[in-house]
Enzyme design. Sequence first.
Site, PDB file in Angstrom:
ATOM      1  N   HIS A 239       0.825  -1.211   0.000  1.00 49.75           N
ATOM      2  CA  HIS A 239       0.000   0.000   0.000  1.00 49.75           C
ATOM      3  C   HIS A 239       0.860   1.262   0.000  1.00 49.75           C
ATOM      4  O   HIS A 239       1.311   1.712   1.052  1.00 49.75           O
ATOM      5  CB  HIS A 239      -0.895  -0.031   1.250  1.00 49.75           C
ATOM      6  CG  HIS A 239      -1.948   1.034   1.274  1.00 49.75           C
ATOM      7  ND1 HIS A 239      -3.162   0.857   1.903  1.00 49.75           N
ATOM      8  CD2 HIS A 239      -1.982   2.290   0.769  1.00 49.75           C
ATOM      9  CE1 HIS A 239      -3.880   1.963   1.787  1.00 49.75           C
ATOM     10  NE2 HIS A 239      -3.183   2.846   1.106  1.00 49.75           N
TER      11      HIS A 239
ATOM     12  N   HIS B 259       1.334   5.286  -2.243  1.00 54.65           N
ATOM     13  CA  HIS B 259       0.775   6.231  -3.216  1.00 54.65           C
ATOM     14  C   HIS B 259       1.955   6.899  -3.899  1.00 54.65           C
ATOM     15  O   HIS B 259       2.670   7.688  -3.273  1.00 54.65           O
ATOM     16  CB  HIS B 259      -0.077   7.298  -2.510  1.00 54.65           C
ATOM     17  CG  HIS B 259      -1.276   6.733  -1.807  1.00 54.65           C
ATOM     18  ND1 HIS B 259      -2.518   6.635  -2.407  1.00 54.65           N
ATOM     19  CD2 HIS B 259      -1.423   6.211  -0.567  1.00 54.65           C
ATOM     20  CE1 HIS B 259      -3.380   6.092  -1.551  1.00 54.65           C
ATOM     21  NE2 HIS B 259      -2.743   5.819  -0.427  1.00 54.65           N
TER      22      HIS B 259
ATOM     23  N   HIS C 229     -10.930   0.343   1.715  1.00 52.09           N
ATOM     24  CA  HIS C 229     -10.679   1.470   2.615  1.00 52.09           C
ATOM     25  C   HIS C 229     -11.986   1.603   3.407  1.00 52.09           C
ATOM     26  O   HIS C 229     -12.969   2.142   2.896  1.00 52.09           O
ATOM     27  CB  HIS C 229     -10.382   2.712   1.771  1.00 52.09           C
ATOM     28  CG  HIS C 229     -10.350   3.999   2.528  1.00 52.09           C
ATOM     29  ND1 HIS C 229      -9.212   4.765   2.627  1.00 52.09           N
ATOM     30  CD2 HIS C 229     -11.308   4.672   3.222  1.00 52.09           C
ATOM     31  CE1 HIS C 229      -9.473   5.847   3.344  1.00 52.09           C
ATOM     32  NE2 HIS C 229     -10.746   5.815   3.722  1.00 52.09           N
TER      33      HIS C 229
ATOM     34  N   ASN D  28      -5.664   9.403   7.282  1.00 52.28           N
ATOM     35  CA  ASN D  28      -6.908   8.649   7.185  1.00 52.28           C
ATOM     36  C   ASN D  28      -6.625   7.155   7.124  1.00 52.28           C
ATOM     37  O   ASN D  28      -5.913   6.751   6.214  1.00 52.28           O
ATOM     38  CB  ASN D  28      -7.632   9.027   5.879  1.00 52.28           C
ATOM     39  CG  ASN D  28      -8.903   9.767   6.141  1.00 52.28           C
ATOM     40  OD1 ASN D  28      -9.268   9.986   7.276  1.00 52.28           O
ATOM     41  ND2 ASN D  28      -9.580  10.147   5.074  1.00 52.28           N
TER      42      ASN D  28
ATOM     43  N   ASP E 140       1.202   2.726   3.649  1.00 52.01           N
ATOM     44  CA  ASP E 140       0.295   3.806   3.215  1.00 52.01           C
ATOM     45  C   ASP E 140       1.097   5.097   2.973  1.00 52.01           C
ATOM     46  O   ASP E 140       0.633   6.193   3.297  1.00 52.01           O
ATOM     47  CB  ASP E 140      -0.836   4.031   4.231  1.00 52.01           C
ATOM     48  CG  ASP E 140      -1.980   4.850   3.629  1.00 52.01           C
ATOM     49  OD1 ASP E 140      -1.921   5.177   2.427  1.00 52.01           O
ATOM     50  OD2 ASP E 140      -2.922   5.166   4.368  1.00 52.01           O
TER      51      ASP E 140
HETATM   52  O1  DOR Z   1      -4.156   9.369   4.773  1.00 52.69           O
HETATM   53  C1  DOR Z   1      -4.449   8.901   3.681  1.00 52.69           C
HETATM   54  N1  DOR Z   1      -3.923   9.400   2.546  1.00 52.69           N
HETATM   55  N2  DOR Z   1      -5.319   7.899   3.595  1.00 52.69           N
HETATM   56  C2  DOR Z   1      -5.807   7.453   2.430  1.00 52.69           C
HETATM   57  O2  DOR Z   1      -6.594   6.543   2.425  1.00 52.69           O
HETATM   58  C3  DOR Z   1      -5.397   8.107   1.154  1.00 52.69           C
HETATM   59  C4  DOR Z   1      -4.079   8.742   1.303  1.00 52.69           C
HETATM   60  C5  DOR Z   1      -3.711   9.669   0.178  1.00 52.69           C
HETATM   61  O3  DOR Z   1      -3.970   9.333  -0.990  1.00 52.69           O
HETATM   62  O4  DOR Z   1      -3.113  10.707   0.453  1.00 52.69           O
END
Ligand code: DOR
Length: 421
Positions: free
Chosen positions: A55, A57, A174, A273, A300
């Site tokens: 996980h 981004h 999620h 989140n 994350d």
């Molecule tokens: O804190 C978070 N950031 N939770 C998520 O589910 C998405 C993520 C984001 O894309 O920045």
Amino acid sequence: MTTLAINNVRPYGEDTTNILIRDGVIAEMGDSRFDAADTIDADGHVLLPGLVDMHVHLREPGREDTETIATGSDAAAKGGFTAVFTMANTQPVIDQPFLAEAVWEKGQAYGKCDVYPVGSITQGLEGKQLTEIGLLARNHVRMFSDDGRCVNDPQLMRRAIEYAKAHDVVLAQHAEDHRMTEGASAHEGANAARLGLRGWPRVAEESIVARDLIMTRDYGGRYHICHASTEGTVALLRWAKEQGIEATAEVTPHHLLLTDAKLETYDGLFRVNPPLREDRDTIALRDALLDGTIDVIATDHAPHGSEDKCVEFEHAKPGMLGLETSLSIVAQVFVESGLADWRFVARVMSERPAEILGLSDQGRPIAVGEPANLTLVDPDAGWTAHGADMASKANNTPYENMNFNACVSATILRGRPTFQR
Ligand code: DOR
């Protein structure tokens, strides 16, 4: 033929050995040092199977100002990762095969880490129409998620579970009932109340988890819970596993280490989140990871620019960097505390994620004949985290100025060093 020797190394923190890698495969292991074209003297450091992060981004396409596949791969290699799964909430959303293909190809061309695209469950993350799960599954997509958003509609979720099952892919939820978290920026509890922040209650996560686990019981498939954050989610998952329901879950390093006590600072770096919760959640999450109820650690890793983080807490975007600090945090919380050993770290950060995602070349034993995807760790390096030093393009680490002992000293992908300290 390419060769790499890693001499004086301790696989899983156990007995010292020497390793010869030939053409990306562990060719020999033994008591005497090997000579090779490249040699790493590991100085007794710990060797683990290359870390796998389910996980992250990496923000490409669309927000290359905060991270790219290249800078994210650099951060991954520096953090000890040989494979990462990058979420679909990009701009545009990864909801088409050509986009998934582009992510995979860019990662391969850069060559520092295998970057697997996660496909979205619904088109444009809108929660209305399913994506072409079968087509995406033929284009490097092994996991589907609307991460950042929850698939709230139960009928749509049911269909997604059924399609995912038919194509033998993982569906990662999620879990957040958005109706219960409107306007919320922090965990609903005494701290948020005192600080005047609108709260995100545990039940917003747990109600979705409960529903999805029951659906998985009845419709099957491989359901995965993203960033589990509450004591109640742990209890539900424990119940599900006792029933033989095929569900898995991940927990982030920040939910294992930090609590909503950090909100005191009103610093947007601590907005995430699901939100940082309370001690009892942190304790339940650690216990669940130790007893196998929670399967894996996933970072994350969520890069954001300072314009989105250095603002009032409620206006900060949720998310924290994770790739370059996770191994150090896990070592501190579990190994240095005596709660677990390096075999445990190998399991939750490499073997289990590779198993869940069906990667045949990752999370493998450190043994002759196995692929040389490896992470070398100096357990006593001693270092201080600074956002400005990160390989990531962003610097939104919540661990600024924190001291850690363990540090990744080298990462090896198919026999080639992708990072060396
Ligand atoms: O804190 C978070 N950031 N939770 C998520 O589910 C998405 C993520 C984001 O894309 O920045």
